[in-house]
Design a protein around this motif. Structure first.
Motif, PDB file in Angstrom:
ATOM      1  N   CYS A   1       1.739 -13.108 -16.264  1.00 19.71           N
ATOM      2  CA  CYS A   1       0.302 -13.334 -16.503  1.00 19.71           C
ATOM      3  C   CYS A   1      -0.419 -13.594 -15.192  1.00 19.71           C
TER       4      CYS A   1
ATOM      5  N   CYS B   1       4.330 -10.335 -20.309  1.00 13.34           N
ATOM      6  CA  CYS B   1       4.407 -11.752 -20.706  1.00 13.34           C
ATOM      7  C   CYS B   1       5.339 -11.862 -21.922  1.00 13.34           C
TER       8      CYS B   1
ATOM      9  N   CYS C   1       2.541 -17.664 -17.172  1.00 15.15           N
ATOM     10  CA  CYS C   1       3.832 -17.225 -16.624  1.00 15.15           C
ATOM     11  C   CYS C   1       3.608 -16.319 -15.410  1.00 15.15           C
TER      12      CYS C   1
END
Ligand SMILES: NC(=O)C1=CN([C@@H]2O[C@H](COP(=O)(O)OP(=O)(O)OC[C@H]3O[C@@H](n4cnc5c(N)ncnc54)[C@H](OP(=O)(O)O)[C@@H]3O)[C@@H](O)[C@H]2O)C=CC1
Ligand SMILES: O=C/C=C/c1ccc(O)c(O)c1
Ligand SMILES: [Zn+2]
Ligand SMILES: [Zn+2]
Length: 358
Positions: free
Chosen positions: A107, A115, A104
Motif C-alpha cells: 500500500c 495488499c 503495508c
C-alpha cells in the motif's frame, strides 16, 4: 440526488446463486454513502473471464449470491463530504479492487493490488461486514481511492475493458521495463486481455506476435488489431521457426497448458508473464529457464496509478477496445460464449440500457 438515493438504497444486480454460474435478478442494499464514498450509476460493465471463474467457483472460494462485474464505467450520482477526486456528473471507472489496508509495504508503495488485505469488488466482504457486489448492477458505492475519471477522449463503453484487461497488460510491461520501442513480444490467447495486449504493445512500438490455439483469428489479429505475426501453438513448424525470437510472452490462457514450448521461444533474459487463472500446477524442467536465464513471472491487474496512466496512454494513442455490446438479459449467453472462446473480443453489458428487474 443525495436524499433521493438515501430513499432508494435498494438496487438490482444480476447474481449467480450457485456454481452453475447462472445469473438472475437479485435485490440488495447499498451501504450508506460514507465521507470518502462515491455512488456510481453503472452505465457499462465489461465481462472478464474471471467473472466466469468466480461465478462457477473455479477457484473454490465463491460465495453466493454473487453479482460479478469488475470493468465498471458509470456516472457519479452522489459523493461523500470528503470526496475531492470526482464530482457528481463525472464519468468514472472502477475495477477489480475496492479496498486495501493503506499501511503495508504494498500500500505504501502504491501497488495496492498486492495488499494482502485487498478487498475485491465482488465475492468479498467490505469493512462494514457486508458482501461486496460488482458492476452487473444498477449502482455501486466505491471509496474514492478506487475510482478514476475516464478521460474525455475515451468513449465510456470502450473504456470499460481497460479497467481490467487494459491495465492487466499495461502493468507488467511497465514494471518489467518492457515499454521501449523495437522489442519483440508475444500475446498468447487472443481474448479480452490478449486483444488489449496486442493494441497496447503495438502502441509502444513493439513487434507483436499472437500465439493462438487455432488459425480462426488470424485475419482479425493481423488486419484489425495490428499484429505483426500469428503463430498457431499446435503447428510444430511455425513454433520451431520462432525459437529464441521473443523478449517476452504475455500468457493469458485460462486453462492448463505446458510451458516448455513457449519458454523455448524466448531469447536470453526473456520473460514469460503468466496472467491466466489456472487452478492446477504447471510444470517445466529447470534447463528450460536456466539455459537462457529466462524468467517466469505472474502479474495481477495493476495499481490505481498504473490504471490512470494506462487510461491516459490509451487516450493519447487513440486506442479502443473491440467490443460486442449486450443487454443484461443476454448475460448468461455471453458468459457461455466467453467460456467456449466465442467472443471478439470483449462483451460489454449496456447496464443502464437494460431492464434489470424481473
Ligand atoms: N492476472 C490478472 O490480473 C488477470 C487475470 N485474468 C485471467 O486471464 C485469463 C484470460 O482472461 P480473458 O482475456 O478475459 O479471457 P478470454 O476468454 O477473453 O480469453 C482467453 C483466450 O485464451 C485462449 N484459450 C486457450 N485455451 C483456452 C481454453 N481452454 N478456454 C478458453 N480460452 C482459451 C483463447 O484465445 P485463442 O483463441 O487465441 O487461443 C481465448 O480467447 C483468465 O483466466 C482470467 O481470469 C484476467 C484479468 C486479469
Ligand atoms: O480479472 C481479474 C482478476 C484476476 C485474478 C487473478 C488471480 C486470482 O487468483 C484471481 O482470483 C483473480
Ligand atoms: Zn478481469
Ligand atoms: Zn495494504
Amino acid at each position: 440526488m443525495g436524499s433521493l438515493l438515501e430513499a432508494e438504497r435498494v438496487v438490482t444486480g444480476w447474481a449467480a446463486r450457485d456454481p452453475s454460474g447462472f445469473l438472475s435478478p437479485y435485490s440488495y442494499t447499498l451501504r450508506k454513502t460514507g465521507p470518502e464514498d462515491v455512488v456510481i450509476k453503472v452505465l457499462y460493465c465489461g465481462v472478464c473471464h474471471t467473472d466466469v471463474h468466480q461465478a462457477k467457483n473455479h477457484l473454490g472460494m465463491s460465495k453466493y449470491p454473487m453479482v460479478p462485474g469488475h470493468e465498471v464505467v458509470g456516472e457519479v450520482v452522489e459523493v461523500g463530504r470528503e470526496v475531492s477526486k470526482v464530482r457528481v456528473g463525472d464519468v468514472v471507472g472502477a475495477g477489480v479492487i475496492v479496498g486495501c489496508c493503506r499501511e503495508c509495504g504494498s500500500c505504501k508503495a502504491n501497488i495496492e493490488q498486492y495488499c494482502n488485505k485487498r478487498i475485491w469488488s465482488y465475492n468479498d466482504v467490505y469493512t462494514d461486514g457486508k458482501p461486496t457486489q460488482g458492476g452487473f448492477a444498477s449502482a455501486m458505492v466505491v471509496d474514492q481511492k478506487f475510482v478514476l475519471k475516464i478521460p474525455s477522449g475515451l468513449a465510456p463503453e470502450q473504456a470499460a475493458p481497460l479497467l481490467c484487461a487494459g491495465v492487466t497488460v499495461y502493468s507488467p510491461l511497465r514494471h518489467f521495463g518492457l515499454t521501449k520501442g523495437g522489442l519483440r513480444g508475444a500475446i498468447m490467447g487472443l481474448g479480452g486481455v490478449g486483444h488489449m495486449g496486442v493494441k497496447i504493445a503495438k502502441a509502444m512500438g513493439h513487434h507483436v506476435t499472437v500465439i493462438s490455439s487455432s488459425d480462426r483469428k488470424r485475419t482479425e489479429a493481423m488486419d484489425h488489431l495490428g499484429a505483426d505475426a500469428y503463430l498457431v501453438s499446435s503447428d510444430e513448424a511455425q513454433m520451431a521457426a520462432a525459437i529464441d525470437s521473443l523478449d517476452y510472452i504475455i500468457d493469458t490462457v485460462p486453462a492448463f497448458h505446458p510451458l516448455e514450448p513457449y519458454l523455448s521461444l524466448l531469447k536470453v533474459d526473456g520473460k514469460l508473464i503468466l496472467m491466466g487463472v489456472i487452478n492446477q500446477p504447471l510444470q517445466f524442467v529447470t534447463p528450460a529457464v536456466m539455459l537462457g536465464r529466462k524468467t517466469i513471472s505472474g502479474s495481477f491487474i495493476g495499481s490505481m496509478d498504473e490504471t490512470r496512466e494506462m487510461l491516459e496512454f490509451c487516450e493519447k494513442k487513440g486506442l479502443t477496445s473491440m467490443i460486442e455490446m449486450v443487454k443484461m438479459e443476454q448475460i448468461n449467453e455471453a458468459l457461455e460464449r466467453l467460456e467456449r472462446n466465442d467472443v471478439r473480443y470483449r462483451f460489454v453489458v449496456d447496464v443502464a440500457g437494460s431492464k434489470l428487474d424481473p
